[in-house]
Design an enzyme around this catalytic site. Structure first.
Site, mmCIF file in Angstrom:
data_model
loop_
_atom_site.group_PDB
_atom_site.id
_atom_site.type_symbol
_atom_site.label_atom_id
_atom_site.label_comp_id
_atom_site.label_asym_id
_atom_site.label_seq_id
_atom_site.Cartn_x
_atom_site.Cartn_y
_atom_site.Cartn_z
ATOM 1 N N GLU A 2 -4.141 4.213 -8.388
ATOM 2 C CA GLU A 2 -5.130 5.087 -7.773
ATOM 3 C C GLU A 2 -5.097 6.352 -8.617
ATOM 4 O OE1 GLU A 2 -5.944 7.274 -3.603
ATOM 5 O OE2 GLU A 2 -5.294 5.188 -3.454
ATOM 6 N N ASP A 60 -0.171 6.079 -6.791
ATOM 7 C CA ASP A 60 -1.138 7.180 -6.714
ATOM 8 C C ASP A 60 -0.774 8.217 -7.765
ATOM 9 O OD1 ASP A 60 -2.091 5.839 -4.542
ATOM 10 O OD2 ASP A 60 -2.109 7.567 -3.200
ATOM 11 N N HIS A 79 1.198 11.279 -2.337
ATOM 12 C CA HIS A 79 -0.007 11.067 -1.551
ATOM 13 C C HIS A 79 -0.839 12.335 -1.601
ATOM 14 C CE1 HIS A 79 -2.151 9.365 2.100
ATOM 15 N NE2 HIS A 79 -2.125 8.399 1.223
ATOM 16 N N HIS A 102 0.860 -1.196 0.000
ATOM 17 C CA HIS A 102 0.000 0.000 0.000
ATOM 18 C C HIS A 102 0.892 1.241 0.000
ATOM 19 C CE1 HIS A 102 -2.508 3.048 2.301
ATOM 20 N NE2 HIS A 102 -3.271 2.761 1.267
ATOM 21 N N ASN A 103 0.484 2.276 -0.758
ATOM 22 C CA ASN A 103 1.294 3.500 -0.836
ATOM 23 C C ASN A 103 2.771 3.150 -1.048
ATOM 24 O OD1 ASN A 103 -0.991 5.025 -0.367
ATOM 25 N ND2 ASN A 103 -0.527 5.447 1.771
ATOM 26 N N GLU A 137 1.210 -0.228 -5.454
ATOM 27 C CA GLU A 137 0.250 0.860 -5.611
ATOM 28 C C GLU A 137 0.940 2.105 -6.157
ATOM 29 O OE1 GLU A 137 -3.499 2.792 -3.277
ATOM 30 O OE2 GLU A 137 -1.660 2.574 -2.112
#
Length: 560
Positions: A189, A142, A155, A110-111, A140
């Site tokens: 994302e 973003d 983020h 994640h992230n 991931e």
């Protein structure tokens, strides 16, 4: 040949050696074979195996010529990989890799771009390299609009630093298959404008080249996802996980077609809601003020790259059962997933037999802390996403699970999670299974690392079982005062385990710093099914997951 002197250290191993040497100066091949059968439970071993161990570990020529072993040779054997607590057969890919993707736990980050917290931490390409080298198979990214039509990764709504999307993809392309040949999923994302999404698609195609999966495979399992190994075609492939435009089944006029293509794509998915939570936390607006969220519509060029991992919104298990396709997957925030698994665990298990589901940490974990992943693996969720940059128990469990199957990032789910003949609920305490009894003796430690103060440790060992709720427990040895070099505990522990195939075992050494306080020294986590029986050494790892060699524990393991 001189009789070997009694050792000042590893007395516990010398005692074992003397039992089987039976008063003789050396251990014969036959006596070694008896040890292998009786203590190590290596029932398939024969005299040839015993002689090969003597050839490998004995350096005294006279002993070797006589097919016997001195204590020094026996000690070398006992401290070798042959006697590691982790089954060495599991250091290579040994599981069936021809099942659908839904049948595997998949190592998921994640992230991935972050090296620190979610508010002001640094974004780094090295974080992608580190995750991939740990066997991570789902990363991931973003994505946000950047200057000069260059999409950036960071983020959103925070002060985390930004890196270029094209640099992330270049890094992934360079390192994706260093430790595993099995497919990598890029979980986008996506907050970019249509224009910058087209740029993203160009980069994905031009940089990843043949490694990018751009069309469905001709695989025989209709109605299922392909396997990581399918026709060898998913090996060395990178899959894009993103929303996808809907295609018309029947020919309609262009206006209706355009409306249908975008229908549902503008709904907020859970990760976008999660970003809004963070945005509100980071920069709260004045009471009563409202700002309409800008809708993201998927660009056709990017949509075309989504093959087996199309992101759709989770509504309910019954809705998924009636409407979801095998190539569609959902993402769910940990709190929502937790409510669902407590309310309807068996439905969650059944859902994950057919579809990929991704669980991710709540946006309120500002320090990038992690939840415990075990309860989501217990319902069969494949993509249980953790912040790889945050050491601690959750990452120890993740590393422990995914060192299995050669560290390839794919671990086959146990049969209890895949059976369509019975409904399994991990919350239930009524499992019609014969319990497994684990007997474990924590004998000693060796070369435990000193704290910064340089003062010798007051160490104790905590053994933890992580599985379904009724199996999860922990037990401690007593504390040995002022001994980092060779503490001796000789503590027996017993555990009753209903579902060993869902269990991880964690050995944790702690330093007693007060009556009720202790500090982490080292740990090692592995799946129950990878435990070797007999006298074994446990290699300790640091908080960050690095080897503390030569620090280790010496244990005896039996289960029935």
């Amino acid at each position: 040949m001189k009789k070997s002197k009694p050792p000042s250290r590893r007395a516990e191993i010398h005692q074992l050696y003397q039992v089987y040497a039976a008063g003789l100066e050396t251990l014969s091949a036959r006596a070694l074979l008896t040890f292998l059968h009786k203590e190590q439970k290596e029932l398939a071993a024969n005299e040839e195996k015993a002689e090969s161990l003597i050839d490998r570990f004995e350096i005294n020529e006279t002993a070797r010529e006589n097919s016997s072993m001195t204590f020094e040779g026996f000690l070398r054997y006992m401290e070798s990989k042959e006697c590691c607590v982790f089954n060495q057969a599991h250091t290579s890919v040994y599981q069936d890799m021809d099942q659908p993707l839904t049948s595997y736990f998949i190592s998921t980050s994640h992230n991935t771009y972050l090296t620190g917290d979610q508010l002001v931490g640094q974004s780094s390409l090295d974080a992608y390299v580190s995750a991939l080298r740990k066997g991570c198979r789902c990363l991931e990214i973003d994505c946000w609009d950047g200057p000069d039509t260059e999409p950036v990764v960071y983020h959103g709504h925070t002060l985390t630093s930004k890196i270029l999307f094209k640099d992330v993809i270049t890094t992934v392309g360079q390192h994706a298959f260093e430790v595993s040949a099995y497919p990598v999923i890029l979980s986008l994302e996506n907050h970019c404008s249509r224009e910058q999404q087209e740029v993203m698609a160009e980069y994905l195609i031009s940089i990843l080249g043949e490694n990018l999966l751009i069309a469905p495979l001709d695989h025989p399992t209709a109605g299922d996802l392909p396997s990581p190994n399918d026709c060898q075609d998913l090996k060395y492939k990178i899959l894009i996980k993103n929303k996808k435009l809907k295609r018309q089944i029947e020919t309609e006029d262009a206006a209706e077609g355009e409306e249908s293509a975008n229908e549902g794509e503008e709904e907020e998915d859970e990760e976008e809601e999660d970003h809004q939570t963070k945005a509100k936390f980071w920069s709260p607006r004045k009471a009563g003020s409202k700002k309409k969220k800008k809708k993201v519509v998927v660009a056709e060029a990017l949509s075309d790259l989504v093959i087996y991992t199309r992101s759709v919104k989770f509504i309910s298990f019954s809705h998924s059962r009636d409407n979801q396709n095998c190539y569609e997957n959902t993402s769910m925030e940990e709190k929502k997933a937790c409510k669902l698994l407590k309310a309807s665990g068996s439905d969650f298990v059944e859902h994950n037999q057919k579809f990929l589901s991704r669980i991710y940490p709540t946006g309120l974990r500002m320090s990038s802390s992690n939840y415990k992943p075990v309860e989501f693996w217990n319902v069969g969720s494949q993509l249980v996403a953790l912040n790889f940059q945050s050491p601690g128990l959750p990452m120890d469990l993740n590393d422990g699970l995914f060192q299995d199957n050669g560290g390839c990032g794919y671990v086959l789910k146990p049969a209890v999670l895949m059976s369509t003949q019975m409904r399994f609920d991990p919350n239930s305490s009524h499992h019609k299974r014969k319990s497994t009894y684990l007997l474990l003796k924590v004998i000693s430690g060796s070369n435990l690392p000193l704290p910064r103060s340089g003062k010798a440790l007051d160490p104790f060992v905590r053994v933890e079982i992580h599985g379904i709720a009724s199996d999860s427990c922990r037990k401690n040895t007593h504390t040995v005062k002022n001994n980092s070099l060779s503490p001796r505990w000789d503590t027996d522990m017993s555990f009753t385990i209903r579902l060993p195939e869902l269990c991880l075992v964690r050995f944790c050494v702690r330093d007693q710093t007060g009556i009720l306080s202790s500090e982490f020294v080292g740990q090692y986590t592995l799946p129950f099914k990878s435990l070797k029986k007999g006298y074994r050494w446990v290699p300790l790892q640091s908080k960050d997951g690095f080897s503390l060699d030569p620090a280790s524990l010496f244990v005896y393991i039996s289960h029935s």
